[in-house]
Design an enzyme around this catalytic site. Structure first.
Site, PDB file in Angstrom:
ATOM      1  N   ARG D 242       0.854  -1.189   0.000  1.00 30.54           N
ATOM      2  CA  ARG D 242       0.000   0.000   0.000  1.00 30.54           C
ATOM      3  C   ARG D 242       0.887   1.236   0.000  1.00 30.54           C
ATOM      4  NH1 ARG D 242      -2.572   1.012   5.374  1.00 30.54           N
ATOM      5  NH2 ARG D 242      -0.958   2.584   5.399  1.00 30.54           N
ATOM      6  N   HIS D 246      -3.454   4.844   4.860  1.00 27.91           N
ATOM      7  CA  HIS D 246      -4.720   4.127   4.836  1.00 27.91           C
ATOM      8  C   HIS D 246      -5.766   4.912   4.039  1.00 27.91           C
ATOM      9  CE1 HIS D 246      -8.063   1.716   5.976  1.00 27.91           C
ATOM     10  NE2 HIS D 246      -8.656   2.727   6.571  1.00 27.91           N
ATOM     11  N   TYR D 254       4.415   5.345   9.932  1.00 25.85           N
ATOM     12  CA  TYR D 254       4.786   4.086  10.589  1.00 25.85           C
ATOM     13  C   TYR D 254       5.431   3.099   9.616  1.00 25.85           C
ATOM     14  CZ  TYR D 254       0.169   3.652   8.535  1.00 25.85           C
ATOM     15  OH  TYR D 254      -0.886   3.716   7.670  1.00 25.85           O
TER      16      TYR D 254
HETATM   17  C1  LIG Z   1     -14.937  -5.274  10.840  1.00 27.38           C
HETATM   18  C2  LIG Z   1     -14.152  -4.039  10.648  1.00 27.38           C
HETATM   19  N1  LIG Z   1     -13.336  -3.606  11.621  1.00 27.38           N
HETATM   20  C3  LIG Z   1     -12.611  -2.484  11.486  1.00 27.38           C
HETATM   21  C4  LIG Z   1     -12.678  -1.739  10.351  1.00 27.38           C
HETATM   22  C5  LIG Z   1     -11.873  -0.443  10.207  1.00 27.38           C
HETATM   23  N2  LIG Z   1     -10.923  -0.565   9.116  1.00 27.38           N
HETATM   24  C6  LIG Z   1     -11.212  -0.142   7.874  1.00 27.38           C
HETATM   25  S1  LIG Z   1     -10.005  -0.531   6.755  1.00 27.38           S
HETATM   26  C7  LIG Z   1      -9.026  -1.195   7.979  1.00 27.38           C
HETATM   27  C8  LIG Z   1      -7.706  -1.788   7.616  1.00 27.38           C
HETATM   28  C9  LIG Z   1      -7.900  -2.798   6.545  1.00 27.38           C
HETATM   29  O1  LIG Z   1      -6.704  -3.435   6.240  1.00 27.38           O
HETATM   30  P1  LIG Z   1      -6.649  -4.498   5.066  1.00 27.38           P
HETATM   31  O2  LIG Z   1      -7.770  -5.468   5.233  1.00 27.38           O
HETATM   32  O3  LIG Z   1      -5.299  -5.049   5.028  1.00 27.38           O
HETATM   33  O4  LIG Z   1      -7.004  -3.660   3.759  1.00 27.38           O
HETATM   34  P2  LIG Z   1      -6.142  -2.467   3.127  1.00 27.38           P
HETATM   35  O5  LIG Z   1      -6.617  -1.195   3.757  1.00 27.38           O
HETATM   36  O6  LIG Z   1      -4.726  -2.741   3.376  1.00 27.38           O
HETATM   37  O7  LIG Z   1      -6.484  -2.500   1.673  1.00 27.38           O
HETATM   38  C10 LIG Z   1      -9.668  -1.138   9.208  1.00 27.38           C
HETATM   39  C11 LIG Z   1      -9.102  -1.633  10.475  1.00 27.38           C
HETATM   40  C12 LIG Z   1     -13.566  -2.203   9.360  1.00 27.38           C
HETATM   41  N3  LIG Z   1     -13.749  -1.539   8.220  1.00 27.38           N
HETATM   42  N4  LIG Z   1     -14.274  -3.337   9.536  1.00 27.38           N
END
Ligand SMILES: Cc1ncc(C[n+]2csc(CCOP(=O)(O)OP(=O)(O)O)c2C)c(N)n1
Ligand SMILES: Cc1ncc(C[n+]2csc(CCOP(=O)(O)OP(=O)(O)O)c2C)c(N)n1
Ligand SMILES: [Mg+2]
Ligand SMILES: [Mg+2]
Lengths: 415, 332, 332, 415
Positions: D242, D246, D254
């Site tokens: 990524r 975020h 980080y």
């Molecule tokens: C069940 C749930 N818990 C927390 C979140 C908050 N949240 C949104 S994206 C994210 C990180 C997601 O990481 P990843 O699955 O690796 O996807 P990326 O952002 O790297 O594409 C979090 C913690 C959420 N959307 N859904």
């Protein structure tokens, strides 16, 4: 791991299996007399699992039973009367009638956490107890059980994955009795060995014959000690069979007869008795003595239970909250210097370093190697590191690998 | 339990009504499928789907793993492709294991992106059978408080059958609660042919003029029992069966209360945050000047459902409590 | 945002109040730990835990996988061993992913088997920031309707800090909602030293005699704004901040309504099944004859929270709606 | 599986990657102009995954995007204006302002299911679509994506396990970009290859270089065809990184610098351009033409989006329920004889037979081999079948097998 058991250990295992079965037999009788409230579950034929695994724990360790783990409760020190009274919903029962079956616990003395009906929920809870124990310096291990069916719940995955990332000293016994209510495991879990669930979390696993109490004990013992030593959670699949229906009401007609017959021929108690006799650890007299001891005990326990009153109705309205100064008696039992987890000693640099995780080790130092993994390469790169793109084919994996590489960019162009 | 034919229909149990509704809907429309734990070979923990697998086959009656979120999620996906799935929760208590799927995915889809999800989520609910804290739930208010869902909780075989059929045909996600105490204890007449009962309509089960008792599901029968006793003392209670909790039939409620000027709500659900509160607010807003006495509530205690019979009995409402409250209310 | 020292304390933001509460409780008691998604290195999605990892280390500030059920379950397990964990939900919307753990495991433990679970579940909630349908939740009623939990929803930095500290010290599982619109927009004075605010006590934010406006969280400020406007028209509204929703402070509510004889409840939560209903029932039962006018409600619409600003604005209550409703009520 | 692509396919992949990036670049500009409502997520550096995987689907297939899959939406046929308007919460957007970001779908035409924010929820939903498609005889495949972080959710496990037991024609792309918000994947998932999650469900998996669009395409194509052929769900781990935070608000401090630098050197578009030029599939002129085409398109699309009005406030109160006769336009599109799924043809014997599952096959016959597994031995017995108990040691497994057997009962008795 010990490769041999003491005579006493061999006999303890026998005693508890017999006790487990006798307690449940007694409850079937009570059930037929309409003295049991609600459903009655049975662990007939699975006693070796509950007894063998719980016997591998130390007194300070924690466990949380599921519906077919009365044997584990007995090993941990729960008196049979408590089991009877729970099932009869009596006022002297551990939950005083608020809950039934094996839904009870004892935080302070026996370190037992009560289950709830929703399958899988105990897994993160016991992972949390394990983490807390390590944090307090207690060197405890926690244990719970899950069925083949229950291993499909989301919380199984969340709990075990979290435990694995935290290297929590936690042992999970996956009791594969081939059925989840009326549904055969093959239709719920599309893998041969449920121990393979462990591969999703990078943790160790074992497969053990769940009808061989010594194998269950030795395997669990090894797992418990590895968990205690900081190797992280361990999954043990114990293969067995649910000899009766899901609960008393269920005749289990959906189970193929041949399957039942096969397993009835492998009764764990009978097999173990044969072994003990062969090894001259038990004879007819010894067996009789165990029977008498158990009968005497259970007569007394059952009588006590039957004489216990039902709870007074108004008791229903009490206890929703923990109120008053002495409602919460659990003080954290520190077995490491508190200074290790308080500033300034607890201070760390809040970064993911290149060498590893945070400062690489927990603030507690060697005492608590809390986090997963080695601390070497954190810069992760795909397997194809540095190579020219297009040369990096996908690697088909899984049980049906197909031989075709996917290195399309190096393929010919169709013109 | 043998079925008794009567002049206009058949006397059947509440459980049989559920089974017939599913059977007939699956017969009528091949888009209707059933999925859940042990619904196939076993015919469901309470045997509500007995015989369905035999008749409709493995593709339409699907035994699932113990994965409530997957059951609800998959049902929702099926509905997107044009099917009309019925998802069974083995006990309604386990519906909270799919709470996110239901309240965020299923309930919001039509509002947000115009995706109708015609699906029914059903299962056995309620107490009175010593099921204890995890097998006696009345979770209706969690869903009444979630816009986008419909919530049904019937009290008679006629309604159970007619409303379940209506639910299957509805283009929205519908929660359908089946009080397990009624399954084999309540019998009633249902017509021979196809019929539905409209979702969103309450019904007056008993006419009266001194006060209105509003209830649903098992408490309906308790309320009627109390009303009989009240009648012996000269108090004529009008008894309303809500049947659908969301959307709530305000009209029937208001019409009755404007007549009787007194209202007692009886629910088996716990008190705080129960539907009696919502009714209190509606009456306050829309019938304030019609009320001669306070809205009163007879409900379960604000505790988990205890296991032991004397505790559960104390926890639950009963006809005596309804009778006493109604008498007090009638004095206003 | 620089902190301003005042005579008796310091002016801090709502967010700073949360952070200070956690910091001071972790400082005071090594049994207090924090776990959640991105709470460590990142300091939390809203930076409420910034600096905690630096000070208290990896064992006490735990970055977890995206597993809400595991977070809540593990926190519960920790509490059984004597710790006092604080579990953060990154947005409170995700709390429904742990709904079963919370409502069945955590909430029922003390009642059923005498297992206290001193733990706090907290996270950012509420709308007004265009977070859309999955980042604006007000899920309080799901939990107010669940016996065994305590539910806190503060509106000022003073209360946020004092109540969060009280929550950490409470021997029961406590849900603590932090309205994210307030985080950086609301400042207030907090004392320099340690203090707590009692759980279960509402507070009169503004005295008045013509009607009582009951509210909490962000709507508290909306209600006060409306009360100011009402005062200009000669209507003196008494404004009550509930602060704790479960257990509800009936006494403060009743005392005020018995004085003003009119009650308006304002909540950002959707209408049907919101806490206004519960208050309506309580008033009906306990202050029926004191009411000169109907209990009125100003709430969000019964829909998911829409994304687009004009839609969200229309969806949410505001000072104008409160003002209008209060004026209408005052006419009774 | 095709081993070579046509020239057009090579160029399509290039076009969509460029379009994907340009659409997101445009949105960053709109964001800086405060025209975006809410957060803005980026798939910078991951475009090859969205584009390559979605390009492997047929028109009739279904997909459901996650936040970083705008590329997949574009490939499936969503016009850029829809993406812009969603992010600007405009009235002409697919959700008319009710929702934002990539939260929108189109059941009838493009077969796109809208995501919700809660990670993982799409997995059982798309499994359900896949099951329904097969039931209707449509031979469709469904696809969705999940992050490394999202693979720890309970619903990931429930959904994939259910899909596996049902052999649903479903492909899941696990986008391992090494971070979940601020947390590195190593701290969330204790395994090296996330594709190993597949082992818990007995399904096939692939690992592919997520920065190599042709590899992603070819791998996915193979998986899609295997799923379509009835092999059940398939998990593909695409390894990437990524590149931004975020979301726009997050500077991602980080992330270790070296890690970012490494991946910036492997930009999937640059790498692919180099490949195409080397293979003479693209030259400077061709590149310019693509750029101009995209610029012209996006200017028009952006303009349209900017000119679209915000929704009228009262619109907020509409649409909670589907009401009226035409609110539900989705009729089941049958592509098999309905008679196959209605009585009498649908009738089966409701038993678990010894040979296999139910009657062994679906009532639909060869048309729909719906259930998992071979139909041979259903009588399951542990590995130690028939042996004397005590001789059956546990087999330590997992990554740290310990050599000690657990065959306790054959050990010596300590006396
Ligand atoms: C069940 C749930 N818990 C927390 C979140 C908050 N949240 C949104 S994206 C994210 C990180 C997601 O990481 P990843 O699955 O690796 O996807 P990326 O952002 O790297 O594409 C979090 C913690 C959420 N959307 N859904
Ligand atoms: C989350 C959840 N869903 C459904 C149930 C209902 N239920 C109770 S036991 C059971 C079968 C359990 O099978 P398994 O996990 O294999 O355990 P076993 O009964 O074989 O010991 C089911 C479906 C439950 N308790 N929890
Ligand atoms: Mg089982
Ligand atoms: Mg990621």
């Amino acid at each position: 791991m010990k490769k041999e058991l003491t005579r006493q250990q061999y006999l303890d295992l026998y005693y508890y299996m017999r006790l487990n079965r006798a307690v449940e037999d007694t409850m079937v009788k009570l059930f037929r007399q309409n003295k049991i409230v609600g459903g009655l579950y049975s662990s007939l034929g699975q006693e070796a699992i509950s007894v063998g695994s719980a016997y591998a724990l130390e007194k300070k360790d924690w466990l949380a039973p599921m519906i077919r783990n009365i044997g584990a409760l007995l090993v941990k020190g729960v008196p049979p009367r408590d089991v009877f009274m729970q099932h009869m919903a009596k006022y002297d029962s551990p939950t005083k009638g608020k809950d039934g079956t094996s839904h009870f616990g004892d935080l302070e003395n026996l370190h037992i956490v009560s289950p709830i009906s929703m399958l899988g929920d105990l897994i993160p809870v016991m992972a949390g107890v394990a983490m807390a124990g390590r944090y307090l310096g207690q060197k405890i291990v926690t244990m719970t059980w899950i069925g083949d069916g229950g291993s499909s719940t989301g919380v199984f995955h969340e709990g075990l994955n979290f435990a694995a990332t935290q290297k929590a000293p936690f042992v999970l016994i996956l009791e594969n009795n081939l059925w989840a209510y009326s549904t055969p495991v093959k239709r719920q879990v599309p893998i041969e060995n449920l121990a393979d669930r462990a591969k999703a979390y990078g943790i160790s696993s074992y497969i053990v014959d769940g009808n061989d109490v010594v194998a269950v004990y030795c395997t669990t013992k090894e797992a418990v000690e590895r968990a205690r030593a900081g190797e992280g959670p361990i999954l043990i699949e114990a293969k067995s069979f649910r000899r009766l229906g899901h609960a008393q009401h269920d005749p289990a007609e959906y189970v193929p007869k041949e399957m039942r017959a096969y397993w009835e021929g492998r009764d764990p108690i009978e097999l173990y008795e044969k072994f003990l006799m062969g090894e001259k650890l038990l004879d007819a007299k010894g067996k009789k003595a165990v029977e008498e001891k158990i009968n005497t005990l259970l007569d007394r326990e059952r009588e006590f239970a039957e004489n216990s009153p039902m709870p007074p109705p108004e008791f229903a309205s009490t206890g929703v909250y923990c109120t008053g100064d002495d409602c919460h008696k659990i003080q954290p039992r520190w077995e490491r210097p508190i200074a290790e987890v308080t500033p300034p000693k607890s201070s760390v640099k809040a970064v993911w370093t290149v060498e590893g995780f945070g400062s690489g080790k927990s603030s507690g130092g060697a005492n608590a190697p809390i986090h997963f993994g080695d601390t070497k390469n954190t810069i992760e790169i795909p397997a194809s590191n540095g190579k020219v793109p297009g040369k990096n084919g996908a690697k088909p994996r899984g049980k049906k690998p197909v031989k075709v590489g996917a290195a399309g960019t190096t393929g010919k162009v169709k013109r | 339990m043998p079925d008794n034919k009567t002049e206009n229909g058949t006397q059947i149990t509440f459980l049989e009504a559920i089974k017939q509704a599913m059977f007939e809907e699956m017969e009528r429309d091949p888009a209707v499928v059933l999925l859940g734990e042990d619904v196939g070979v076993y015919g469901g923990a309470f045997k509500t789907s007995e015989g369905l697998l035999e008749r409709f086959g493995w593709e339409r009656v699907i035994d699932t793993p113990i994965s409530e979120s997957a059951i609800i999620g998959a049902a929702c996906g099926m509905s997107y492709a044009g099917l009309r799935p019925i998802a069974e929760l083995q006990f309604i208590d386990f519906i909270v294991c799919a709470f996110n799927q239901i309240t965020n995915f299923v309930a919001k889809g039509h509002y947000l992106w115009n995706a109708p999800a015609p699906m029914v989520m059903r299962g056995p609910s309620g107490g009175f059978v010593h099921g204890g804290p995890f097998h006696s739930a009345n979770p209706e208010m969690y869903f009444v408080h979630t816009p986008g869902l419909k919530v049904i909780y019937p009290s008679t075989p006629y309604d159970a059958k007619g409303l379940l059929k209506a639910a299957v045909r509805d283009n929205n996600p519908v929660l359908f609660f089946e009080h397990k105490f009624l399954y084999r204890r309540i019998k009633g007449e249902v017509p021979t042919g196809d019929y539905t009962v409209p979702i969103g309509k309450a019904i007056v089960r008993r006419e009266g003029k001194h006060l209105t008792i509003i209830s649903y599901a098992a408490m309906m029968h308790t309320s009627l029992e109390a009303a009989d006793a009240l009648a012996k003392e000269g108090i004529e209670a009008e008894v309303i069966d809500l049947r659908t909790l969301l959307p709530l039939d305000e009209e029937t409620i208001l019409q009755s209360v404007r007549k009787t000027n007194r209202c007692l709500v009886v629910h088996e659900d716990t008190k705080t945050g129960g539907i009696a509160g919502e009714i209190a607010a509606i009456l306050s807003e829309k019938a304030f000047s019609d009320l001669d006495g306070p809205l009163m509530r007879v409900t379960a205690l604000d505790t988990p459902v205890p296991y032991s019979p004397p505790l559960e009995e104390y926890f639950l409402p009963n006809a005596k409590k309804v009778f006493d409250a109604a008498k007090e209310l009638a004095r206003y």
